[in-house]
Design a protein around this motif. Sequence first.
Motif, mmCIF file in Angstrom:
data_model
loop_
_atom_site.group_PDB
_atom_site.id
_atom_site.type_symbol
_atom_site.label_atom_id
_atom_site.label_comp_id
_atom_site.label_asym_id
_atom_site.label_seq_id
_atom_site.Cartn_x
_atom_site.Cartn_y
_atom_site.Cartn_z
ATOM 1 N N THR A 58 0.823 -1.214 0.000
ATOM 2 C CA THR A 58 0.000 0.000 0.000
ATOM 3 C C THR A 58 0.858 1.265 0.000
ATOM 4 O OG1 THR A 58 -0.130 -0.089 2.396
ATOM 5 C CG2 THR A 58 -1.929 -1.093 1.193
ATOM 6 N N GLU A 59 2.129 1.122 -0.290
ATOM 7 C CA GLU A 59 3.064 2.242 -0.466
ATOM 8 C C GLU A 59 3.336 3.020 0.811
ATOM 9 O OE1 GLU A 59 0.946 4.133 -3.732
ATOM 10 O OE2 GLU A 59 2.478 3.435 -5.113
ATOM 11 N N GLN A 60 3.016 2.443 1.963
ATOM 12 C CA GLN A 60 3.310 3.160 3.208
ATOM 13 C C GLN A 60 4.810 3.280 3.438
ATOM 14 O OE1 GLN A 60 0.928 1.789 6.648
ATOM 15 N NE2 GLN A 60 -0.458 0.918 5.155
ATOM 16 N N ARG A 99 13.884 15.807 -0.444
ATOM 17 C CA ARG A 99 12.562 15.225 -0.222
ATOM 18 C C ARG A 99 11.746 16.024 0.792
ATOM 19 N NH1 ARG A 99 14.300 8.889 -0.028
ATOM 20 N NH2 ARG A 99 14.035 8.416 -2.235
ATOM 21 N N VAL A 100 12.429 16.721 1.678
ATOM 22 C CA VAL A 100 11.724 17.561 2.637
ATOM 23 C C VAL A 100 10.928 18.646 1.909
ATOM 24 C CG1 VAL A 100 12.097 19.289 4.425
ATOM 25 C CG2 VAL A 100 13.302 17.133 4.523
ATOM 26 N N ASP A 131 22.774 10.367 0.053
ATOM 27 C CA ASP A 131 21.607 10.165 0.913
ATOM 28 C C ASP A 131 21.169 11.443 1.625
ATOM 29 O OD1 ASP A 131 21.592 7.609 0.119
ATOM 30 O OD2 ASP A 131 22.329 6.738 1.994
ATOM 31 N N ASP A 168 7.067 3.473 1.042
ATOM 32 C CA ASP A 168 7.504 4.549 0.147
ATOM 33 C C ASP A 168 7.179 5.905 0.754
ATOM 34 O OD1 ASP A 168 8.455 2.796 -1.685
ATOM 35 O OD2 ASP A 168 6.732 2.890 -3.025
ATOM 36 N N ALA A 169 5.996 5.995 1.362
ATOM 37 C CA ALA A 169 5.589 7.271 1.959
ATOM 38 C C ALA A 169 6.561 7.682 3.054
ATOM 39 C CB ALA A 169 4.176 7.168 2.520
ATOM 40 N N PHE A 227 0.210 9.937 -2.483
ATOM 41 C CA PHE A 227 0.177 8.634 -3.147
ATOM 42 C C PHE A 227 -1.209 8.311 -3.670
ATOM 43 C CE2 PHE A 227 4.110 8.356 -0.945
ATOM 44 C CZ PHE A 227 4.887 7.543 -1.748
ATOM 45 N N GLU A 243 9.672 6.845 3.185
ATOM 46 C CA GLU A 243 10.937 7.209 2.566
ATOM 47 C C GLU A 243 10.894 8.633 2.017
ATOM 48 O OE1 GLU A 243 12.413 3.896 0.485
ATOM 49 O OE2 GLU A 243 14.142 5.014 -0.276
ATOM 50 N N VAL A 244 9.788 9.013 1.369
ATOM 51 C CA VAL A 244 9.756 10.368 0.820
ATOM 52 C C VAL A 244 9.555 11.425 1.896
ATOM 53 C CG1 VAL A 244 9.044 9.808 -1.516
ATOM 54 C CG2 VAL A 244 7.312 10.221 0.203
ATOM 55 N N SER A 245 9.145 11.014 3.096
ATOM 56 C CA SER A 245 9.096 12.037 4.139
ATOM 57 C C SER A 245 10.396 12.022 4.933
ATOM 58 C CB SER A 245 7.879 11.864 5.038
ATOM 59 O OG SER A 245 7.930 10.648 5.709
ATOM 60 N N SER A 246 11.467 11.615 4.251
ATOM 61 C CA SER A 246 12.816 11.700 4.806
ATOM 62 C C SER A 246 13.005 10.914 6.097
ATOM 63 C CB SER A 246 13.224 13.155 5.047
ATOM 64 O OG SER A 246 13.348 13.796 3.809
ATOM 65 N N PHE A 304 4.436 14.403 -1.532
ATOM 66 C CA PHE A 304 4.051 13.339 -2.462
ATOM 67 C C PHE A 304 2.717 12.768 -1.984
ATOM 68 C CE2 PHE A 304 6.088 10.356 -5.596
ATOM 69 C CZ PHE A 304 4.969 9.588 -5.811
ATOM 70 N N ALA A 349 17.663 13.402 1.160
ATOM 71 C CA ALA A 349 16.748 13.641 2.274
ATOM 72 C C ALA A 349 16.365 15.113 2.337
ATOM 73 C CB ALA A 349 17.388 13.189 3.579
ATOM 74 N N LYS A 385 7.672 8.910 -9.366
ATOM 75 C CA LYS A 385 8.517 8.175 -8.420
ATOM 76 C C LYS A 385 9.988 8.345 -8.769
ATOM 77 C CE LYS A 385 5.235 4.909 -6.667
ATOM 78 N NZ LYS A 385 4.687 3.561 -6.743
ATOM 79 N N LEU A 405 12.314 7.348 -5.703
ATOM 80 C CA LEU A 405 11.817 6.079 -5.178
ATOM 81 C C LEU A 405 12.171 4.998 -6.180
ATOM 82 C CD1 LEU A 405 8.301 6.828 -3.685
ATOM 83 C CD2 LEU A 405 10.302 5.981 -2.492
ATOM 84 N N ALA A 422 -1.790 5.981 1.134
ATOM 85 C CA ALA A 422 -0.648 5.478 1.903
ATOM 86 C C ALA A 422 -0.608 6.032 3.314
ATOM 87 C CB ALA A 422 0.680 5.755 1.172
#
Lengths: 282, 273
Positions: free
Chosen positions: A148-150, B97-98, B90, A152-153, B104, A155-158, B102, B94, B65, B70, B108
């Motif tokens: 459900t991509e949680q 990405r802040v 990395d 990934d979520a 989903f 990861e993108v919120s650092s 995103f 980071a 993505k 991603l 998500a």
Amino acid sequence: MKAIRPVLQRIPKLPSVKTQAIKISDNAIKKTQLTTRFFREVGEFCLFAWLTLKATFSRDFEFREFLRQCFKVGNKTLPLISLTGLVIGLVLTIQSRPILANFGATSMLPGMVALSLVREMGPVVTALICCGKIGSGMGAELGSMKVTEQIDAMEVSSTNPMRYLVVPRVLAATLMIPVLVLYADAFGILGSWAGANIKGDVTFTLFFTQAFSAIWFSDFFPAVIKTFFFGAAIGFVGCYKGFTAGRGTESVGKAANQSVVLASVFVILIDLIAVQITDMLY
Amino acid sequence: MEQEISNIAREATAALPPKPVIEVKNLRKGFDKVEVLRDLSLQLFENENLVVLGKSGSGKSVLIKCMVRLLRADAGTIRIFGENVQEMNDRELAELRVKIGFLFQRGALYDSMTIRENLEFPLVRIKKYLSRKEIDAKIEEALENVGLSDTINKMPSQLSGGMRKRASLARTIVVDPMIMLYDEPTTGLDPVTSDEISMLINNVKKKYNTSSVIITHDIACARATGDRVIMLNEGEVHMEGTIRSFEQSSDPLIQSFFKFREPSSAKAQPHHG
Ligand SMILES: Nc1ncnc2c1ncn2[C@@H]1O[C@H](COP(=O)(O)OP(=O)(O)O)[C@@H](O)[C@H]1O
Ligand SMILES: [Mg+2]
């Protein structure tokens, strides 16, 4: 010439060279695909292990999540482990009694049962139960988070999902499974006492004195050490299978299932190695 | 405070010719020999809503993505704020990405946490300097902006599909992103809720001054939110232009997207107050 013909016709027709060649090459392709898949899996596994290690020793330890996972690991398995421990102790006692009685050695019963519980039955049975309850639970939970991509979520919120999801789970399993094993051992000895009391009458204190006098540090210590490895393997395999789940919903079930299988294999292998090492040392 | 500084920075650069916030050049991405994106180039400019249209399976999700890494692109470059995303380490990643929110496709939301904890999760990790009070205030503000103040202590499973999308939107805007990437924000929602989401997207743009990529195959959403539209097909940009130019196009693929839908004169602008 004419005489040979019927003979030739009777020989079954050989498959043509071409179809043979296709068959062989198909087989070869299948085998190479299987081997590449195997090596890819091994590679992924090692990479995941490396990332987990790296995340374990980085700053910002997620202490609250770790406590939550510890609670979950214990809470999920306590009833089942109590029951299993009790029954194993009981059954071992009831079944060993006639044999020992043949040698007139029933007084050795508590010690013998305690020893086999502490050294082998307790750790392995508990670990296998935990493979089923904890390993599959982690595989399914993280697998569904992946699908459900949680993850990934996160990861993108650092946030490093390894640090938030994997490290607390692996550590919780590593620390809690030894505790659960000790708990199962205790219940096993309790069950054994109950079994001894079915025929004959032993006081609790006498039984325990006899049981514990048979257990030496050299029995106890290696058995405890290996349970840490059991725990680490169970937690790690569950997380690995969850994280590497595929994209469809059905891969959640697969992840859970494979976690149990792989974790059980690891437990048995670790046990094998542990026995060898203990044998060499003592 | 932070908002003000970034506003000032934006005003200072406004005089210069428009520099793309995101610049994708010749992007390629495939899975197991199946090419999904063949040769894709696009630009997103400051404070713009770029709608990306395309059939399902055309690689729209793969595109955004790749933008936040991603997924790793096979070839081509992606520059965000002038920096090459592919070559970041990395820490740089980071930091980038802040700045990006995103949303989903399926929300998500973390389903083991309440809505408050869902919003708190990125906030306490990205903005470590905030006090408890400031965090609570920010969470409440974000939820208010999406009209979900009363669900703060509910679990995601207790919400409807539209509410979950909005909660998810709140979770991305709570950390004040500069770029928003929306992955099919209105898919699977009824027309009324879809219009509400489209309106929210416009509100976010106004309020937070974001530049956004909006992926959709919902024409109503594209009409309501899009400043500029790009149509993806076969891994490439099929057509680029305004909504109007798409509506007037005689291209069969584009017509099949716009067919059976009311013309833009009857366009349903969401009315709320
Ligand atoms: N992680 C992945 N692994 C393998 N294939 C993928 C992955 N992500 C997307 N795909 C494939 O790429 C194609 C495009 O997917 P996607 O970008 O999700 O389409 P959509 O335009 O509907 O968002 C699909 O065929 C999908 O199967
Ligand atoms: Mg998609």
